[in-house]
Scaffold this motif. Structure first.
Motif, PDB file in Angstrom:
ATOM      1  N   LEU A   4     -10.032 -45.772 -30.241  1.00 46.60           N
ATOM      2  CA  LEU A   4      -9.165 -45.444 -31.622  1.00 46.60           C
ATOM      3  C   LEU A   4      -8.762 -44.250 -31.765  1.00 46.60           C
ATOM      4  CD1 LEU A   4      -7.445 -46.958 -33.777  1.00 46.60           C
ATOM      5  CD2 LEU A   4      -9.414 -46.675 -35.092  1.00 46.60           C
ATOM      6  N   VAL A   5      -9.900 -43.384 -31.757  1.00 50.51           N
ATOM      7  CA  VAL A   5      -9.648 -41.819 -32.117  1.00 50.51           C
ATOM      8  C   VAL A   5      -8.679 -41.200 -30.852  1.00 50.51           C
ATOM      9  CG1 VAL A   5     -10.700 -39.670 -32.375  1.00 50.51           C
ATOM     10  CG2 VAL A   5     -11.864 -41.829 -33.355  1.00 50.51           C
ATOM     11  N   GLY A   6      -8.902 -41.543 -29.519  1.00 49.43           N
ATOM     12  CA  GLY A   6      -8.207 -40.859 -28.664  1.00 49.43           C
ATOM     13  C   GLY A   6      -6.819 -41.641 -28.495  1.00 49.43           C
ATOM     14  N   ILE A   7      -6.691 -43.116 -28.657  1.00 51.92           N
ATOM     15  CA  ILE A   7      -5.456 -43.458 -28.937  1.00 51.92           C
ATOM     16  C   ILE A   7      -4.680 -42.967 -29.969  1.00 51.92           C
ATOM     17  CG2 ILE A   7      -3.996 -45.551 -29.094  1.00 51.92           C
ATOM     18  CD1 ILE A   7      -6.581 -46.899 -27.348  1.00 51.92           C
ATOM     19  N   ALA A   8      -5.029 -42.655 -31.177  1.00 50.85           N
ATOM     20  CA  ALA A   8      -4.355 -41.966 -32.110  1.00 50.85           C
ATOM     21  C   ALA A   8      -3.906 -40.661 -31.955  1.00 50.85           C
ATOM     22  CB  ALA A   8      -5.550 -42.044 -33.397  1.00 50.85           C
ATOM     23  N   CYS A   9      -4.815 -40.016 -30.975  1.00 51.48           N
ATOM     24  CA  CYS A   9      -4.332 -38.674 -30.670  1.00 51.48           C
ATOM     25  C   CYS A   9      -3.047 -38.761 -29.665  1.00 51.48           C
ATOM     26  CB  CYS A   9      -5.411 -37.951 -30.028  1.00 51.48           C
ATOM     27  SG  CYS A   9      -6.699 -37.449 -31.141  1.00 51.48           S
ATOM     28  N   ALA A  10      -3.053 -39.949 -28.681  1.00 51.70           N
ATOM     29  CA  ALA A  10      -2.125 -39.962 -27.949  1.00 51.70           C
ATOM     30  C   ALA A  10      -0.705 -40.512 -28.616  1.00 51.70           C
ATOM     31  CB  ALA A  10      -2.289 -40.923 -26.842  1.00 51.70           C
ATOM     32  N   ALA A  11      -0.959 -41.134 -29.744  1.00 56.76           N
ATOM     33  CA  ALA A  11      -0.036 -41.667 -30.368  1.00 56.76           C
ATOM     34  C   ALA A  11       0.787 -40.411 -31.340  1.00 56.76           C
ATOM     35  CB  ALA A  11      -0.213 -42.617 -31.262  1.00 56.76           C
ATOM     36  N   LEU A  12       0.043 -39.562 -31.318  1.00 52.73           N
ATOM     37  CA  LEU A  12       0.421 -38.343 -32.141  1.00 52.73           C
ATOM     38  C   LEU A  12       0.962 -37.126 -31.371  1.00 52.73           C
ATOM     39  CD1 LEU A  12      -2.369 -38.221 -34.926  1.00 52.73           C
ATOM     40  CD2 LEU A  12      -0.068 -38.879 -35.218  1.00 52.73           C
ATOM     41  N   GLY A  13       0.871 -37.241 -30.092  1.00 55.61           N
ATOM     42  CA  GLY A  13       1.383 -36.521 -29.190  1.00 55.61           C
ATOM     43  C   GLY A  13       0.839 -35.669 -28.209  1.00 55.61           C
ATOM     44  N   ALA A  14      -0.605 -35.979 -28.130  1.00 64.08           N
ATOM     45  CA  ALA A  14      -1.564 -35.363 -27.300  1.00 64.08           C
ATOM     46  C   ALA A  14      -1.097 -35.741 -25.748  1.00 64.08           C
ATOM     47  CB  ALA A  14      -2.837 -35.631 -27.185  1.00 64.08           C
ATOM     48  N   ALA A  15      -0.820 -34.542 -24.816  1.00 68.25           N
ATOM     49  CA  ALA A  15      -0.356 -34.664 -23.696  1.00 68.25           C
ATOM     50  C   ALA A  15      -1.240 -35.507 -22.677  1.00 68.25           C
ATOM     51  CB  ALA A  15      -0.141 -33.427 -23.077  1.00 68.25           C
ATOM     52  N   ALA A  16      -2.706 -35.240 -22.832  1.00 72.04           N
ATOM     53  CA  ALA A  16      -3.747 -35.795 -22.066  1.00 72.04           C
ATOM     54  C   ALA A  16      -4.882 -36.350 -22.857  1.00 72.04           C
ATOM     55  CB  ALA A  16      -3.926 -34.927 -20.922  1.00 72.04           C
ATOM     56  N   VAL A  17      -5.279 -37.612 -22.646  1.00 73.19           N
ATOM     57  CA  VAL A  17      -6.480 -37.835 -23.574  1.00 73.19           C
ATOM     58  C   VAL A  17      -7.534 -38.422 -22.425  1.00 73.19           C
ATOM     59  CG1 VAL A  17      -7.242 -39.717 -25.230  1.00 73.19           C
ATOM     60  CG2 VAL A  17      -5.010 -38.364 -25.601  1.00 73.19           C
TER      61      VAL A  17
END
Length: 100
Positions: A4-17
């Motif tokens: 969940l934490v990493g997917i939320a980062c991806a949803a918020l615009g992280a280029a790579a997770v």
């Protein structure tokens, strides 16, 4: 874990997770990452193929015999991370992980 934490980062615009956990947890992580990628591509105005973040799923057993830095470098393809977020990284009965 669920990722969940990493997917939320991806949803918020992280280029790579990189989503990591014990081997036994990887099927759920992969399924959740795949679902996020599918939904992102499906939603109008979503990230789509061009802007989709790279989500990598890999085993990273905390407390294993190999040096943690080496394990993490393998997960991240030797590229240093900009940010490391840890969530629920303590396991019941794994007090050795908290040893100094």
């Amino acid at each position: 874990g669920t990722g969940l934490v990493g997917i939320a980062c991806a949803a918020l615009g992280a280029a790579a997770v990189a989503l990591t956990d014990l081997d036994c947890c990887l099927p759920l992580l992969r399924a959740n990452a795949r679902r996020f990628e599918q939904e992102s591509a499906r939603v109008e105005g979503g990230l789509g193929a061009a802007g989709s973040p790279s989500i990598r799923v890999a085993a990273l057993p905390w407390g294993a015999t190999a040096p943690f830095e080496d394990q993490l470098a393998d997960v991240l393809d030797k590229a240093p991370p900009d940010l490391v977020l840890c969530a629920d990284c303590l396991l019941p009965g794994a007090t050795h992980l908290c040893a100094p």
